[in-house]
Design an enzyme around this catalytic site. Structure first.
Site, PDB file in Angstrom:
ATOM      1  N   HIS A 171      21.434 133.939  -2.544  1.00 44.65           N
ATOM      2  CA  HIS A 171      22.655 133.267  -3.002  1.00 44.65           C
ATOM      3  C   HIS A 171      23.280 133.942  -4.211  1.00 44.65           C
ATOM      4  O   HIS A 171      24.420 133.659  -4.555  1.00 44.65           O
ATOM      5  CB  HIS A 171      22.343 131.801  -3.349  1.00 44.65           C
ATOM      6  CG  HIS A 171      22.066 130.968  -2.135  1.00 44.65           C
ATOM      7  ND1 HIS A 171      22.989 130.100  -1.596  1.00 44.65           N
ATOM      8  CD2 HIS A 171      20.984 130.892  -1.324  1.00 44.65           C
ATOM      9  CE1 HIS A 171      22.487 129.525  -0.524  1.00 44.65           C
ATOM     10  NE2 HIS A 171      21.260 129.985  -0.338  1.00 44.65           N
ATOM     11  N   ASP A 189      28.686 136.582 -10.453  1.00 46.11           N
ATOM     12  CA  ASP A 189      28.362 135.354  -9.713  1.00 46.11           C
ATOM     13  C   ASP A 189      28.224 135.692  -8.234  1.00 46.11           C
ATOM     14  O   ASP A 189      29.043 136.455  -7.704  1.00 46.11           O
ATOM     15  CB  ASP A 189      29.499 134.340  -9.895  1.00 46.11           C
ATOM     16  CG  ASP A 189      29.003 132.901  -9.935  1.00 46.11           C
ATOM     17  OD1 ASP A 189      27.977 132.615  -9.303  1.00 46.11           O
ATOM     18  OD2 ASP A 189      29.657 132.074 -10.594  1.00 46.11           O
TER      19      ASP A 189
HETATM   20  P1  ADQ Z   1      25.466 128.008  -8.967  1.00 44.47           P
HETATM   21  O1  ADQ Z   1      25.129 129.103  -9.923  1.00 44.47           O
HETATM   22  O2  ADQ Z   1      24.917 126.679  -9.287  1.00 44.47           O
HETATM   23  O3  ADQ Z   1      25.064 128.414  -7.468  1.00 44.47           O
HETATM   24  P2  ADQ Z   1      28.299 127.483  -8.091  1.00 44.47           P
HETATM   25  O4  ADQ Z   1      28.490 128.264  -6.854  1.00 44.47           O
HETATM   26  O5  ADQ Z   1      29.500 127.494  -8.990  1.00 44.47           O
HETATM   27  O6  ADQ Z   1      27.083 127.990  -8.978  1.00 44.47           O
HETATM   28  O7  ADQ Z   1      27.988 125.994  -7.707  1.00 44.47           O
HETATM   29  C1  ADQ Z   1      27.867 125.000  -8.679  1.00 44.47           C
HETATM   30  C2  ADQ Z   1      28.013 123.629  -8.036  1.00 44.47           C
HETATM   31  O8  ADQ Z   1      27.657 122.651  -8.996  1.00 44.47           O
HETATM   32  C3  ADQ Z   1      29.446 123.341  -7.583  1.00 44.47           C
HETATM   33  O9  ADQ Z   1      29.402 122.660  -6.354  1.00 44.47           O
HETATM   34  C4  ADQ Z   1      29.993 122.453  -8.695  1.00 44.47           C
HETATM   35  O10 ADQ Z   1      30.921 121.509  -8.274  1.00 44.47           O
HETATM   36  C5  ADQ Z   1      28.737 121.769  -9.208  1.00 44.47           C
HETATM   37  N1  ADQ Z   1      28.874 121.495 -10.646  1.00 44.47           N
HETATM   38  C6  ADQ Z   1      29.079 122.389 -11.639  1.00 44.47           C
HETATM   39  N2  ADQ Z   1      29.197 121.763 -12.824  1.00 44.47           N
HETATM   40  C7  ADQ Z   1      29.063 120.446 -12.588  1.00 44.47           C
HETATM   41  C8  ADQ Z   1      29.103 119.274 -13.416  1.00 44.47           C
HETATM   42  N3  ADQ Z   1      29.291 119.317 -14.741  1.00 44.47           N
HETATM   43  N4  ADQ Z   1      28.924 118.101 -12.819  1.00 44.47           N
HETATM   44  C9  ADQ Z   1      28.736 118.028 -11.483  1.00 44.47           C
HETATM   45  N5  ADQ Z   1      28.704 119.083 -10.654  1.00 44.47           N
HETATM   46  C10 ADQ Z   1      28.860 120.273 -11.203  1.00 44.47           C
HETATM   47  C11 ADQ Z   1      24.379 129.522  -6.848  1.00 44.47           C
HETATM   48  C12 ADQ Z   1      24.969 130.906  -7.148  1.00 44.47           C
HETATM   49  C13 ADQ Z   1      26.437 130.940  -6.791  1.00 44.47           C
HETATM   50  C14 ADQ Z   1      26.636 130.541  -5.325  1.00 44.47           C
HETATM   51  C15 ADQ Z   1      25.903 129.244  -5.010  1.00 44.47           C
HETATM   52  C16 ADQ Z   1      25.910 128.927  -3.521  1.00 44.47           C
HETATM   53  O11 ADQ Z   1      24.796 131.230  -8.521  1.00 44.47           O
HETATM   54  O12 ADQ Z   1      26.990 132.239  -7.016  1.00 44.47           O
HETATM   55  O13 ADQ Z   1      28.023 130.365  -5.082  1.00 44.47           O
HETATM   56  O14 ADQ Z   1      24.536 129.305  -5.432  1.00 44.47           O
HETATM   57  O15 ADQ Z   1      25.417 129.993  -2.781  1.00 44.47           O
END
Ligand code: ADQ
Length: 460
Positions: free
Chosen positions: A156, A363
């Site tokens: 991921h 990312d």
């Molecule tokens: P993450 O590093 O966790 O995921 P991301 O893809 O942005 O990063 O997903 C974060 C999730 O958490 C989103 O669905 C977002 O809505 C939620 N979130 C963030 N802040 C929040 C808050 N304060 N309250 C509630 N929800 C919150 C990892 C990888 C990414 C990749 C994903 C999926 O680092 O690059 O996109 O996996 O493969």
């Protein structure tokens, strides 16, 4: 139809499936439901004496099997090797890597334990899908136990090229393990290229007829960009727009334009530079004073890891400095909220934000960029400012693409986004939505699993 077995560090159990569950959990679950599958992972609990067998529950046609770690294992495997060694390394941050043999040994031990449990649960024709950097040693451990099943692995997060990856003393161990898969999936082309480069230049392997030969194995690797459930996000946003929390936010803006950032509190997300960019915008364009509000929501994450605690302090200090410099008696430019919000509320916040600021330094994909776009109003959509170093930038060229290391460039993009005509915003948004719908979450898991199934049939 073969049964699907998913293995990931965490399992989203039905009882913990809070309003927050999204992304991976949702995508994996829909695939698991169709295959009446099994999901194995850590329970989220630490106990002094973990049970010898996984705890198994059946719910909604699925089987969940969870294991516990001891506090010491959690510390060395999860806080240590996963999040102080692999996470910074795979995000190109060599300077932050902490390495120790103790961390590495704990990681290998936990991966081996996952394999021991899985070997007892798995049936010969199951398809096994392993997720992410916490379990890179698992495919090798499974083959070492004689499993002949189809094995797929999806990373991921990014994979850097061998020049960086080989700084990891266990690079060979982990790559030998991935070579035991039938299919390895990545978010973007550069990640796949890094894998191929490793095969060619480090493992003495070869690329032949679309396959990779390395360490005596022939496997496939491909790009499978993860998407979101677009309809779900749209529905949530439409419903949440008129609900209490969104109304409170809109009322508090007193007509000012809202800029939003939503992240896990992580140094890969570029939160510090983003706050600086808002400060820079206010310095260079005084007409934005008292006319914009930047809301940064950062969910606490990995709070036992030192670097995450220090980042939190740095963000507080930076937000305080920008506010101290630019705030007026009736206005603060930066509102920083260090907490988790229900998905539904986030959807409402995205919808009323005129600009989404997503500026990671690196990312894998970034789901927030996609959620922000899906939550917009068709007739008056906001603008996405997106880092070129998010995997999402490869698909989302209707966003304003920036280099997050260039604060002035980010500030200019915010200015451009805020001044953009509604016609241009609609045009860009339409293109972005078409991409999101084409590559949604179901497509991601379907295409990965189809590739994993097809290649096995081809080989049979
Ligand atoms: P993450 O590093 O966790 O995921 P991301 O893809 O942005 O990063 O997903 C974060 C999730 O958490 C989103 O669905 C977002 O809505 C939620 N979130 C963030 N802040 C929040 C808050 N304060 N309250 C509630 N929800 C919150 C990892 C990888 C990414 C990749 C994903 C999926 O680092 O690059 O996109 O996996 O493969």
């Amino acid at each position: 139809m073969s049964r699907l077995v998913v293995v990931s560090n965490r399992v989203a159990l039905p009882r913990d499936r809070s309003a927050r569950a999204g992304g991976l959990a949702v995508g994996v679950l829909s695939a698991l439901r169709r295959a009446r599958g099994l999901w194995l992972g850590w329970s989220g609990e630490t106990v002094e004496e973990p049970a010898v067998a996984p705890k198994v529950i059946h719910s909604g046609g699925l089987t969940y099997a969870t294991i516990d770690f001891t506090p010491a294992e959690f510390d060395a495997y999860y806080n240590g090797y996963c999040n102080s060694t692999l996470w910074p390394l795979l995000h190109y941050r060599l300077g932050l890597v902490e390495h120790s043999r103790a961390y590495q040994d704990a990681y290998m031990r936990i991966n081996a334990r996952f394999a021991d449990h899985l070997a007892k649960l798995v049936r010969p024709d199951d398809i096994i899908w392993v997720h992410d950097y916490q379990l890179m040693a698992l495919p090798g451990e499974l083959r070492a136990r004689g499993l002949k099943n189809r094995i797929g692995f999806f990373l991921h997060i990014p994979l850097p090229g061998p020049e960086i990856f080989c700084a990891l003393p266990a690079h060979g161990l982990l790559m030998r393990s991935l070579a035991q898969c039938d299919l390895v999936g990545f978010q973007t082309e550069p990640d796949l290229r890094a894998f191929r480069d490793y095969a060619l230049h480090e493992a003495g392997g070869a690329l032949r007829n679309g396959t990779i030969e390395m360490f005596g194995r022939t496997l496939r690797a491909g790009v499978f960009p993860i998407g979101i459930d677009v309809d779900e996000m749209q529905e949530l946003a439409v419903e949440a727009e008129h609900e209490e929390e969104t109304r409170r936010l809109v009322d508090s803006l007193s007509g000012r334009q809202l800029i939003i950032g939503v992240d896990r509190l992580d140094y890969s997300k570029g939160i510090l530079g983003r706050i600086e960019a808002v400060g820079e915008l206010l310095s260079s364009h005084a007409d934005y004073r008292n006319r914009i509000t930047f809301v940064q929501i950062a969910a606490p994450s990995r709070i036992d890891v030192k670097r995450y605690r220090s980042l939190r302090r740095e963000i507080e200090a930076t937000a305080g400095r920008v506010n101290g410099r630019h705030a007026e008696i009736d206005w603060v430019p930066v509102r920083y909220l260090n907490r988790v919000f229900p998905r539904r509320q986030l959807a409402g916040f995205y919808r009323v934000a005129r600009l989404g600021l997503v500026t990671p330094l690196r990312d894998g994909m970034n789901m927030v960029a996609k959620e922000y776009v899906a939550a917009q109003r068709a007739e008056d959509p906001g603008v996405l400012v997106l880092s070129r170093f998010a995997g999402a930038a490869r698909e989302m060229n209707g966003a304003l693409i920036v280099n997050p290391f260039d604060t002035a460039e980010v500030a200019e993009a915010i200015d451009r986004g805020l001044r953009m005509t509604v016609e241009e915003r609609r045009e860009r948004w339409k293109g972005l939505m078409a991409t999101l719908k084409r590559n949604d979450l179901a497509r991601w898991s379907d295409s990965f699993l189809e590739a994993l199934t097809d290649l096995h049939q081809a080989a049979a």
